[in-house]
Design a protein around this motif. Structure first.
Motif, PDB file in Angstrom:
ATOM      1  N   PRO A  17      38.419  30.783  31.991  1.00  0.00           N
ATOM      2  CA  PRO A  17      37.985  31.450  33.200  1.00  0.00           C
ATOM      3  C   PRO A  17      36.787  32.349  32.941  1.00  0.00           C
ATOM      4  CG  PRO A  17      39.943  32.515  32.304  1.00  0.00           C
ATOM      5  CD  PRO A  17      39.714  31.277  31.490  1.00  0.00           C
ATOM      6  N   ALA A  18      35.929  32.474  33.942  1.00  0.00           N
ATOM      7  CA  ALA A  18      34.770  33.350  33.813  1.00  0.00           C
ATOM      8  C   ALA A  18      35.229  34.794  33.680  1.00  0.00           C
ATOM      9  CB  ALA A  18      33.874  33.209  35.053  1.00  0.00           C
ATOM     10  N   GLN A  19      34.544  35.539  32.807  1.00  0.00           N
ATOM     11  CA  GLN A  19      34.914  36.925  32.614  1.00  0.00           C
ATOM     12  C   GLN A  19      34.401  37.772  33.760  1.00  0.00           C
ATOM     13  OE1 GLN A  19      33.553  38.102  28.746  1.00  0.00           O
ATOM     14  NE2 GLN A  19      35.356  37.276  27.744  1.00  0.00           N
ATOM     15  N   ALA A  20      35.165  38.830  34.069  1.00  0.00           N
ATOM     16  CA  ALA A  20      34.805  39.701  35.176  1.00  0.00           C
ATOM     17  C   ALA A  20      33.613  40.571  34.808  1.00  0.00           C
ATOM     18  CB  ALA A  20      35.998  40.582  35.538  1.00  0.00           C
ATOM     19  N   GLN A  21      32.883  41.015  35.818  1.00  0.00           N
ATOM     20  CA  GLN A  21      31.779  41.939  35.613  1.00  0.00           C
ATOM     21  C   GLN A  21      32.234  43.372  35.832  1.00  0.00           C
ATOM     22  OE1 GLN A  21      28.544  40.798  38.127  1.00  0.00           O
ATOM     23  NE2 GLN A  21      28.173  38.884  37.068  1.00  0.00           N
ATOM     24  N   SER A  22      33.179  43.587  36.753  1.00  0.00           N
ATOM     25  CA  SER A  22      33.666  44.932  37.019  1.00  0.00           C
ATOM     26  C   SER A  22      35.130  44.854  37.443  1.00  0.00           C
ATOM     27  CB  SER A  22      32.840  45.618  38.112  1.00  0.00           C
ATOM     28  OG  SER A  22      33.022  44.952  39.358  1.00  0.00           O
ATOM     29  N   VAL A  23      35.853  45.945  37.214  1.00  0.00           N
ATOM     30  CA  VAL A  23      37.264  45.986  37.572  1.00  0.00           C
ATOM     31  C   VAL A  23      37.640  47.415  37.943  1.00  0.00           C
ATOM     32  CG1 VAL A  23      37.985  46.318  35.174  1.00  0.00           C
ATOM     33  CG2 VAL A  23      39.619  45.401  36.824  1.00  0.00           C
ATOM     34  N   ALA A  24      38.520  47.549  38.945  1.00  0.00           N
ATOM     35  CA  ALA A  24      38.989  48.861  39.380  1.00  0.00           C
ATOM     36  C   ALA A  24      40.493  48.805  39.590  1.00  0.00           C
ATOM     37  CB  ALA A  24      38.283  49.286  40.669  1.00  0.00           C
ATOM     38  N   LEU A  25      41.127  49.963  39.517  1.00  0.00           N
ATOM     39  CA  LEU A  25      42.575  50.080  39.718  1.00  0.00           C
ATOM     40  C   LEU A  25      42.826  50.685  41.082  1.00  0.00           C
ATOM     41  CD1 LEU A  25      45.450  49.876  38.455  1.00  0.00           C
ATOM     42  CD2 LEU A  25      45.131  52.228  37.652  1.00  0.00           C
ATOM     43  N   VAL A  54      40.846  39.354  32.897  1.00  0.00           N
ATOM     44  CA  VAL A  54      41.234  40.739  32.626  1.00  0.00           C
ATOM     45  C   VAL A  54      42.721  40.778  32.283  1.00  0.00           C
ATOM     46  CG1 VAL A  54      41.377  43.079  33.551  1.00  0.00           C
ATOM     47  CG2 VAL A  54      39.491  41.578  34.239  1.00  0.00           C
ATOM     48  N   THR A  55      43.068  41.277  31.087  1.00  0.00           N
ATOM     49  CA  THR A  55      44.459  41.376  30.642  1.00  0.00           C
ATOM     50  C   THR A  55      44.919  42.828  30.723  1.00  0.00           C
ATOM     51  OG1 THR A  55      44.168  39.530  29.108  1.00  0.00           O
ATOM     52  CG2 THR A  55      46.057  40.968  28.729  1.00  0.00           C
ATOM     53  N   VAL A  56      46.069  43.043  31.352  1.00  0.00           N
ATOM     54  CA  VAL A  56      46.635  44.391  31.439  1.00  0.00           C
ATOM     55  C   VAL A  56      47.393  44.691  30.145  1.00  0.00           C
ATOM     56  CG1 VAL A  56      48.245  45.905  32.668  1.00  0.00           C
ATOM     57  CG2 VAL A  56      46.796  44.303  33.942  1.00  0.00           C
ATOM     58  N   ILE A  57      47.000  45.758  29.457  1.00  0.00           N
ATOM     59  CA  ILE A  57      47.615  46.148  28.191  1.00  0.00           C
ATOM     60  C   ILE A  57      48.762  47.124  28.425  1.00  0.00           C
ATOM     61  CG2 ILE A  57      47.221  47.186  25.925  1.00  0.00           C
ATOM     62  CD1 ILE A  57      45.840  44.473  26.395  1.00  0.00           C
ATOM     63  N   ILE A  68      39.232  42.842  28.050  1.00  0.00           N
ATOM     64  CA  ILE A  68      38.475  41.646  28.388  1.00  0.00           C
ATOM     65  C   ILE A  68      37.490  41.378  27.253  1.00  0.00           C
ATOM     66  CG2 ILE A  68      36.792  42.965  29.726  1.00  0.00           C
ATOM     67  CD1 ILE A  68      36.402  40.493  31.468  1.00  0.00           C
ATOM     68  N   GLY A  69      37.489  40.158  26.776  1.00  0.00           N
ATOM     69  CA  GLY A  69      36.595  39.800  25.689  1.00  0.00           C
ATOM     70  C   GLY A  69      36.819  40.621  24.437  1.00  0.00           C
ATOM     71  N   GLY A  70      38.070  41.065  24.208  1.00  0.00           N
ATOM     72  CA  GLY A  70      38.385  41.846  23.021  1.00  0.00           C
ATOM     73  C   GLY A  70      38.058  43.317  23.135  1.00  0.00           C
ATOM     74  N   LEU A  84      32.590  46.504  32.653  1.00  0.00           N
ATOM     75  CA  LEU A  84      33.220  46.138  31.394  1.00  0.00           C
ATOM     76  C   LEU A  84      32.176  45.924  30.311  1.00  0.00           C
ATOM     77  CD1 LEU A  84      35.891  43.813  32.904  1.00  0.00           C
ATOM     78  CD2 LEU A  84      36.286  46.001  31.822  1.00  0.00           C
ATOM     79  N   GLU A  85      32.371  46.581  29.188  1.00  0.00           N
ATOM     80  CA  GLU A  85      31.404  46.533  28.103  1.00  0.00           C
ATOM     81  C   GLU A  85      31.308  45.127  27.525  1.00  0.00           C
ATOM     82  OE1 GLU A  85      32.501  49.421  25.252  1.00  0.00           O
ATOM     83  OE2 GLU A  85      32.309  51.109  26.624  1.00  0.00           O
ATOM     84  N   GLY A  86      30.133  44.847  26.994  1.00  0.00           N
ATOM     85  CA  GLY A  86      29.939  43.566  26.329  1.00  0.00           C
ATOM     86  C   GLY A  86      29.580  42.443  27.270  1.00  0.00           C
ATOM     87  N   GLN A  87      29.479  42.740  28.590  1.00  0.00           N
ATOM     88  CA  GLN A  87      29.118  41.700  29.553  1.00  0.00           C
ATOM     89  C   GLN A  87      27.606  41.584  29.665  1.00  0.00           C
ATOM     90  OE1 GLN A  87      31.355  39.785  31.432  1.00  0.00           O
ATOM     91  NE2 GLN A  87      32.777  40.600  29.966  1.00  0.00           N
ATOM     92  N   ASP A  88      27.127  40.399  29.843  1.00  0.00           N
ATOM     93  CA  ASP A  88      25.708  40.181  30.101  1.00  0.00           C
ATOM     94  C   ASP A  88      25.409  40.565  31.534  1.00  0.00           C
ATOM     95  OD1 ASP A  88      23.557  37.236  30.177  1.00  0.00           O
ATOM     96  OD2 ASP A  88      23.114  39.378  30.280  1.00  0.00           O
TER      97      ASP A  88
END
Length: 214
Positions: A17-25, A54-57, A68-70, A84-88
């Protein structure tokens, strides 16, 4: 043809799946996190589960840790979307993708002058509009604002014209946005045409794409 189809299927599985660019709670429910990923409607995700990359820890009373992405990020309840860090960044800085909610409205989280805000897209509103309580929370000085009169369903009311230093939705940050502050409390900020006209808007079914023009 069969070999090519098989190869394509394998490539899709490997891509994942494509990685997210942003996420909010947006909430917590029975230990599950209500995640808003890339402006889409909230999704209930349990600890150890993954939604759109996005994985909930872990979850606590007013926050959740996701990966996400480690890389891990701590999300605060009701806070602005986290990049999210590490995203292009790519064209994400010029493009907003929104999904309609069950009521047909396009809702999203964002920021005004660096403060968290909940927006509803309103193409019928001339300006970005927010309530006085939100304006004060965001540090907007109404004493120096320009008074104006706005028409509402209950008649004309006194309001204030202001200039917002920045309005951020997703990864897009727009500066010097005209807005009006209404005296009554509002459940969300109306994302009106003083913001929207800076974008080319394309709607396909329940998806609205905003491509920045300037």
């Amino acid at each position: 043809m069969a070999a090519r189809a098989t190869l394509l299927a394998v490539c899709l599985l490997l891509a994942g799946p494509a990685q997210a660019q942003s996420v909010a709670l947006s909430g917590l429910l029975g230990g599950k996190a209500l995640l808003v990923v890339d402006g889409a409607p909230p999704k209930s995700v349990g600890v150890g589960q993954t939604h759109r990359g996005v994985t909930v820890i872990s979850t606590q009373a007013s926050q959740a840790v996701v990966e996400i992405g480690g890389k891990r990020q701590t999300l605060l309840l009701g806070g602005a979307p986290v990049r999210l860090e590490g995203q292009d960044r790519g064209e994400g800085d010029n493009r907003i993708v929104l999904q309609a909610g069950g009521n047909g409205h396009f809702m999203t989280l964002g920021q005004i002058n660096g403060n968290s805000a909940r927006f509803m897209v309103d193409t019928g509103a001339s300006f970005v509009a927010l309530g006085a309580d939100d304006a004060r929370r965001m540090g907007i000085n109404l004493q120096t604002a320009q008074p104006t009169v706005m028409g509402t369903a209950n008649g004309s009311v006194q309001a204030w014209r202001v200039k917002l230093s920045s309005v951020r939705v997703g990864n897009v940050n727009v500066h010097e946005v005209d807005a009006v502050v209404m005296p009554a409390a509002m459940p969300y900020v109306l994302l009106g045409n003083s913001f929207l006209t800076r974008f080319q808007m394309t709607r396909t079914n329940d998806q609205l794409v905003l491509e920045r023009r300037y």
